[in-house]
Design a protein around this motif. Structure first.
Motif, PDB file in Angstrom:
ATOM      1  N   ILE A 274      36.440   7.260  24.615  1.00 45.75           N
ATOM      2  CA  ILE A 274      36.419   5.980  25.343  1.00 45.75           C
ATOM      3  C   ILE A 274      37.513   5.970  26.433  1.00 45.75           C
ATOM      4  O   ILE A 274      37.270   5.587  27.582  1.00 45.75           O
ATOM      5  N   GLU A 275      38.747   6.389  26.104  1.00 50.16           N
ATOM      6  CA  GLU A 275      39.846   6.410  27.068  1.00 50.16           C
ATOM      7  C   GLU A 275      39.539   7.371  28.216  1.00 50.16           C
ATOM      8  O   GLU A 275      39.804   7.067  29.394  1.00 50.16           O
ATOM      9  N   ALA A 276      38.967   8.524  27.851  1.00 49.85           N
ATOM     10  CA  ALA A 276      38.641   9.502  28.885  1.00 49.85           C
ATOM     11  C   ALA A 276      37.552   8.963  29.806  1.00 49.85           C
ATOM     12  O   ALA A 276      37.574   9.195  31.022  1.00 49.85           O
ATOM     13  N   SER A 277      36.604   8.211  29.239  1.00 53.15           N
ATOM     14  CA  SER A 277      35.533   7.617  30.056  1.00 53.15           C
ATOM     15  C   SER A 277      36.113   6.588  31.029  1.00 53.15           C
ATOM     16  O   SER A 277      35.698   6.501  32.190  1.00 53.15           O
ATOM     17  N   GLU A 278      37.060   5.785  30.525  1.00 47.29           N
ATOM     18  CA  GLU A 278      37.706   4.803  31.410  1.00 47.29           C
ATOM     19  C   GLU A 278      38.481   5.513  32.526  1.00 47.29           C
ATOM     20  O   GLU A 278      38.485   5.058  33.681  1.00 47.29           O
ATOM     21  N   ALA A 279      39.156   6.599  32.184  1.00 45.02           N
ATOM     22  CA  ALA A 279      39.883   7.358  33.195  1.00 45.02           C
ATOM     23  C   ALA A 279      38.917   7.906  34.238  1.00 45.02           C
ATOM     24  O   ALA A 279      39.201   7.885  35.456  1.00 45.02           O
ATOM     25  N   GLU A 280      37.745   8.384  33.773  1.00 48.46           N
ATOM     26  CA  GLU A 280      36.739   8.905  34.704  1.00 48.46           C
ATOM     27  C   GLU A 280      36.272   7.796  35.666  1.00 48.46           C
ATOM     28  O   GLU A 280      36.140   8.015  36.872  1.00 48.46           O
TER      29      GLU A 280
END
Length: 554
Positions: A274-280
């Motif tokens: 989820i955090e990586a998706s937000e960063a993307e």
């Protein structure tokens, strides 16, 4: 009126305090006793030039204090004090003081407040009116004749003054409008050109800040473009770190039920995904915001250059350019619609001029009518004063239009002819000293109801006359003094007998020291002084009897 005069170290006067009352006060004494010193002292406190010669020999300074009391402070005095920020409480005496040093320096005070000597001079005409052998002020000065005639005739001088000021205001407004239109017309082509440039530019408030911010973002994007592309590559494609995380999460999801720790690991991995998706997502948005479009950046920089160049040209900020456009349009509208405004101003000025002319002409007619009445009133006073061969005329002549003013359209001057057939001329140029004083007395009697200074002083008005003429002078002085205050320096026993207060001025010597003193006489003292004036050095019984008859006759 003058209620007290205190003199210290003025010429022959060491210390003197005199109290005065209303009515006719007479001052007598032998020639050379010092009557002129009293008048010089009073003149000093009323703003005359400070002469170090007035300081008594051997003293450092001289001082004179004069106290005046009024039921109501004269308007001209009140206005002058207010302008000078001098406080005088209602009912409080007005106390003028002047100090003169032996080296010639002087200081002035009003009610113990330091003031300039010019203020004393400004107040003097409303406080004391002095008429003497060489009078060049007061009634002799033609500059005051118009105001005296206006008070006598009761004309609307104040209305004329207001109408004049209104007319001048309208004329000045019209002149300013003409000047503005002339200047605007001269600048019309420039205004049109500037307005066209700004209209084509169409500046908007806040635009500079928005363009500068957008340009800064593009410049950052250009600088960060390589890093952003590399980061986006790490997040994009099937072999990216995010794809690997998602693949690991799917495989772990299948085995997580086998052990609680595997479930916890799956939960932690899901959070990472989820955090990586937000960063993307944020990386993509940042890349979009910082996208570098060279053509757009060039357009923004060109727009900023044009706006700032226009602001420099018009000496304002970029955000003030829209207001500058509005002011230029207003100036152009004023030029195009100026004729209508000008016509309104011209009409207002013409109306104000007509109103002034009507009021001034009405005042002029009133002056003309009053002049004849004043001439007759003065003529009735001349014969008893041994001026029966003389004639008096109030000259009221129209002024050229360029000399019209707040006082109207007339020049007013009092003229006299002392001998039959002689031309009329100004008072001061024709009359001798004694004649001049008697003319002034006749005029003062004729103008008696029109007011004037709080205190009137006649200095030796009776010089060179006696008998019936002196009696006539005394009777008129007493009449003038009724309801007011008049002081007369006199050598005439007929005049002295008319006084309600009698002051005797005397000079005495002790060795090398000479002093002048002034004494308020009682009844016996008055009889003795008038007898002296009648008989000379040796007072006789006959002179005393004659003095009694004079005193009883009044």
């Amino acid at each position: 009126m003058l209620t007290r005069l205190s003199i210290r170290n003025v010429v022959l006067i060491e210390a003197l305090d005199l109290d005065f009352a209303g009515g006719l006060g007479v001052l007598t004494g032998e020639t050379g006793a010092g009557k002129s010193i009293l008048l010089d002292a009073l003149g000093l406190v009323l703003g005359d030039r400070a002469d170090s010669g007035l300081v008594r020999a051997g003293e450092d300074q001289a001082s004179v204090t004069a106290s005046f009391e009024f039921t109501r402070l004269p308007d001209v005095v009140k206005a002058a004090l207010a302008e000078a920020e001098v406080d005088v409480e209602p009912g409080e005496p007005l106390i003028l003081k002047r100090r003169v040093k032996a080296d010639g320096g002087s200081k002035a005070f009003i009610n113990d407040q330091p003031v300039g000597v010019a203020l004393l001079r400004e107040l003097a005409p409303a406080l004391v009116e002095l008429h003497g052998q060489h009078d060049d002020r007061g009634l002799v000065n033609p500059r005051g004749h118009r105001a005296l005639l206006d008070r006598y005739c009761g004309g609307d001088a104040a209305g004329v003054d207001l109408a004049w000021r209104e007319w001048r205001t309208r004329v000045e407004a019209l002149a300013a409008a003409h000047a503005a239109l002339d200047q605007a017309a001269a600048d019309r082509d420039l205004i049109v050109a500037h307005l066209a440039e700004l209209a084509a530019l169409e500046p908007a408030e806040g635009e500079e800040e928005e363009l500068a911010s957008a340009r800064a973002d593009m410049q950052k994007g250009e600088r960060l473009s390589g890093d952003l592309a590399e980061l986006q590559h790490l997040w994009a494609g099937s072999d990216s770190a995010l794809a690997a995380l998602r693949g690991a999460a799917r495989r772990l999801d299948r085995i997580a039920p086998e052990h609680p720790l595997l479930a916890e690991a799956l939960a932690a991995l899901d959070r990472a995904v989820i955090e990586a998706s937000e960063a993307e997502d944020r990386l993509a948005r940042a890349a979009e915001a910082l996208s570098h479009d060279p053509a757009m950046l060039d357009r923004i920089e060109t727009r900023l250059f044009d706006l700032r160049a226009a602001a420099r040209k018009h000496h304002c900020t970029v955000d003030e350019l829209p207001a500058k456009m509005r002011s230029l349009r207003a100036a152009l509208d004023a030029i195009e619609g100026g004729d209508a405004d000008l016509a309104a101003l011209e009409a207002a000025a013409a109306k104000a001029g007509e109103d002034y002319r009507a009021k001034a002409e009405a005042l002029s007619a009133t002056r003309q009518a009053a002049a004849g009445k004043l001439d007759a009133a003065v003529a009735a006073e001349l014969a008893p004063l041994k001026l029966d061969a003389a004639k008096f005329r109030t000259s009221v002549n129209p002024l050229p239009e360029d000399r019209w003013g707040p006082s109207g359209i007339d020049a007013v001057e009092f003229l006299i002819s002392t001998n039959p057939g002689a031309d009329f001329a100004p008072l001061a140029k024709i009359a001798s000293g004694g004649e001049l004083s008697r003319f002034i007395l006749a005029l003062k009697v004729a103008l008696a109801e029109q007011g004037g200074a709080a205190t009137v002083i006649f200095d030796e008005i009776d010089r060179g006359v006696g008998g019936a003429v002196a009696s006539a002078i005394g009777e008129r002085l007493a009449r003038l003094a009724s309801g007011g205050q008049l002081l007369a320096v006199t050598h005439s026993p007929q005049v002295a007998a008319r006084g309600s207060q009698h002051y005797m001025i005397a000079k005495s010597s002790e060795g090398t020291v000479t002093r002048t003193s002034v004494v308020l006489l009682d009844s016996a003292g008055r009889q003795e002084e008038i007898a002296r004036m009648l008989s000379g050095a040796e007072v006789t019984a006959e002179a005393r009897a004659q003095a009694d008859r004079l005193l009883e006759g009044v």
